[in-house]
Write a protein that holds these residues in place. Structure first.
Motif, PDB file in Angstrom:
ATOM      1  N   UNK A 153       0.641  -1.184   0.020  1.00 37.18           N
ATOM      2  CA  UNK A 153      -0.059  -0.052   0.038  1.00 37.18           C
ATOM      3  C   UNK A 153       0.873   1.292   0.158  1.00 37.18           C
ATOM      4  N   UNK A 154       1.996   1.224   0.480  1.00 36.01           N
ATOM      5  CA  UNK A 154       2.909   2.470   0.462  1.00 36.01           C
ATOM      6  C   UNK A 154       3.724   2.502  -0.902  1.00 36.01           C
ATOM      7  N   UNK A 155       3.402   3.731  -1.347  1.00 35.86           N
ATOM      8  CA  UNK A 155       3.830   4.035  -2.759  1.00 35.86           C
ATOM      9  C   UNK A 155       5.224   3.786  -3.014  1.00 35.86           C
ATOM     10  N   UNK A 156       6.098   4.579  -2.159  1.00 32.82           N
ATOM     11  CA  UNK A 156       7.454   4.584  -2.273  1.00 32.82           C
ATOM     12  C   UNK A 156       7.968   3.216  -2.122  1.00 32.82           C
ATOM     13  N   UNK A 157       7.605   2.208  -1.485  1.00 30.62           N
ATOM     14  CA  UNK A 157       7.886   0.758  -1.344  1.00 30.62           C
ATOM     15  C   UNK A 157       7.667   0.097  -2.575  1.00 30.62           C
ATOM     16  N   UNK A 158       6.585   0.505  -3.242  1.00 32.14           N
ATOM     17  CA  UNK A 158       6.394  -0.204  -4.626  1.00 32.14           C
ATOM     18  C   UNK A 158       7.243   0.456  -6.003  1.00 32.14           C
ATOM     19  N   UNK A 159       7.643   1.542  -5.690  1.00 32.76           N
ATOM     20  CA  UNK A 159       8.860   2.111  -6.598  1.00 32.76           C
ATOM     21  C   UNK A 159      10.222   1.185  -6.242  1.00 32.76           C
ATOM     22  N   UNK A 160      10.253   1.098  -5.075  1.00 33.69           N
ATOM     23  CA  UNK A 160      11.573   0.206  -4.785  1.00 33.69           C
ATOM     24  C   UNK A 160      11.268  -1.214  -5.417  1.00 33.69           C
ATOM     25  N   UNK A 161      10.158  -1.818  -5.029  1.00 33.83           N
ATOM     26  CA  UNK A 161      10.121  -3.224  -5.673  1.00 33.83           C
ATOM     27  C   UNK A 161      10.106  -3.282  -6.992  1.00 33.83           C
ATOM     28  N   UNK A 162       9.511  -2.456  -8.029  1.00 29.80           N
ATOM     29  CA  UNK A 162       9.389  -2.185  -9.252  1.00 29.80           C
ATOM     30  C   UNK A 162      11.034  -2.233  -9.779  1.00 29.80           C
ATOM     31  N   UNK A 163      11.756  -1.465  -9.029  1.00 30.42           N
ATOM     32  CA  UNK A 163      13.192  -1.333  -9.369  1.00 30.42           C
ATOM     33  C   UNK A 163      13.961  -2.735  -9.229  1.00 30.42           C
TER      34      UNK A 163
END
Length: 208
Positions: free
Chosen positions: A99-109
């Motif tokens: 749910x935390x957007x900045x963590x999904x940015x990391x996961x996508x990286x």
């Protein structure tokens, strides 16, 4: 403990071990910028986080098509499983819900740098998503078991089971959950944490 021997004991190749090392490197870089895992636990990254996650591989039967990981955060256990299953069960898709957007940015990286084709990342709360044909649900350090069972009841089916990594207070969590739910619960010792367990939860039904 010899980390490479432990990784290979799961039937994984040196190439997969190299990919896990690459994941560890990406995590270290990102953790310097945002708090994904505690700084203290980074000193024992391989045992405390990577191997701790990898042990769930032992509980996955052949034929698993879809795994939903709730609160994927730093990628444990989902990214570790995705790396391993790309070799062991390439047909399996892992859906990472964060749910935390900045963590999904990391996961996508992470997914991009590791070239993982078996991962879907969803930036949302699990309550807001409709799933179907979910075989397994995983979670680590996300919520109390009572809450996890509400998610399992919502997105799972009769064949779905949950694999939840829990700490030494798991007994109290199970007791609290039984106030609201009927469920089958198998408890296995955590191979890498003397205080931890792996809970395998199935047949979840809300009490009337």
């Amino acid at each position: 403990m010899n980390i490479s021997e432990e990784i290979l004991s799961y039937g994984l190749s040196l190439e997969t071990f190299a990919k896990l090392k690459k994941f560890a490197g990406v995590l270290v870089d990102w953790n310097a910028k945002m708090n994904l895992v505690s700084k203290n636990s980074m000193n024992d990254l391989w045992v405390r986080h990577i191997l701790d996650s990898l042990q769930l591989l032992s509980y996955l039967p052949n034929g698993v098509n879809t795994i939903v990981d709730i609160g994927s955060g730093a990628g444990f256990p989902a990214v570790v499983l995705a790396v391993a299953m790309a070799e062991k069960m390439p047909q399996t898709k892992l859906v990472l819900v964060e749910s935390i957007t900045k963590k999904t940015v990391y996961l996508n990286d992470v997914v991009q740098k590791l070239g993982l084709k078996n991962v879907q990342i969803i930036n949302s709360r699990v309550e807001n998503i409709v799933f179907k044909d979910v075989d397994v649900i995983t979670a680590r350090a996300v919520a109390a078991l009572d809450v996890l069972l509400s998610y399992q009841d919502k997105i799972g089916s009769g064949k779905t089971f949950g694999l939840y990594l829990k700490g030494k207070s798991y007994g109290q969590e199970v007791e609290n959950a039984r106030k609201n739910w009927d469920f089958a619960c198998d408890v296995a010792s955590n191979k890498y944490n003397d205080d931890g367990v792996v809970l395998k939860i199935s047949d979840v039904r809300r009490k009337k």
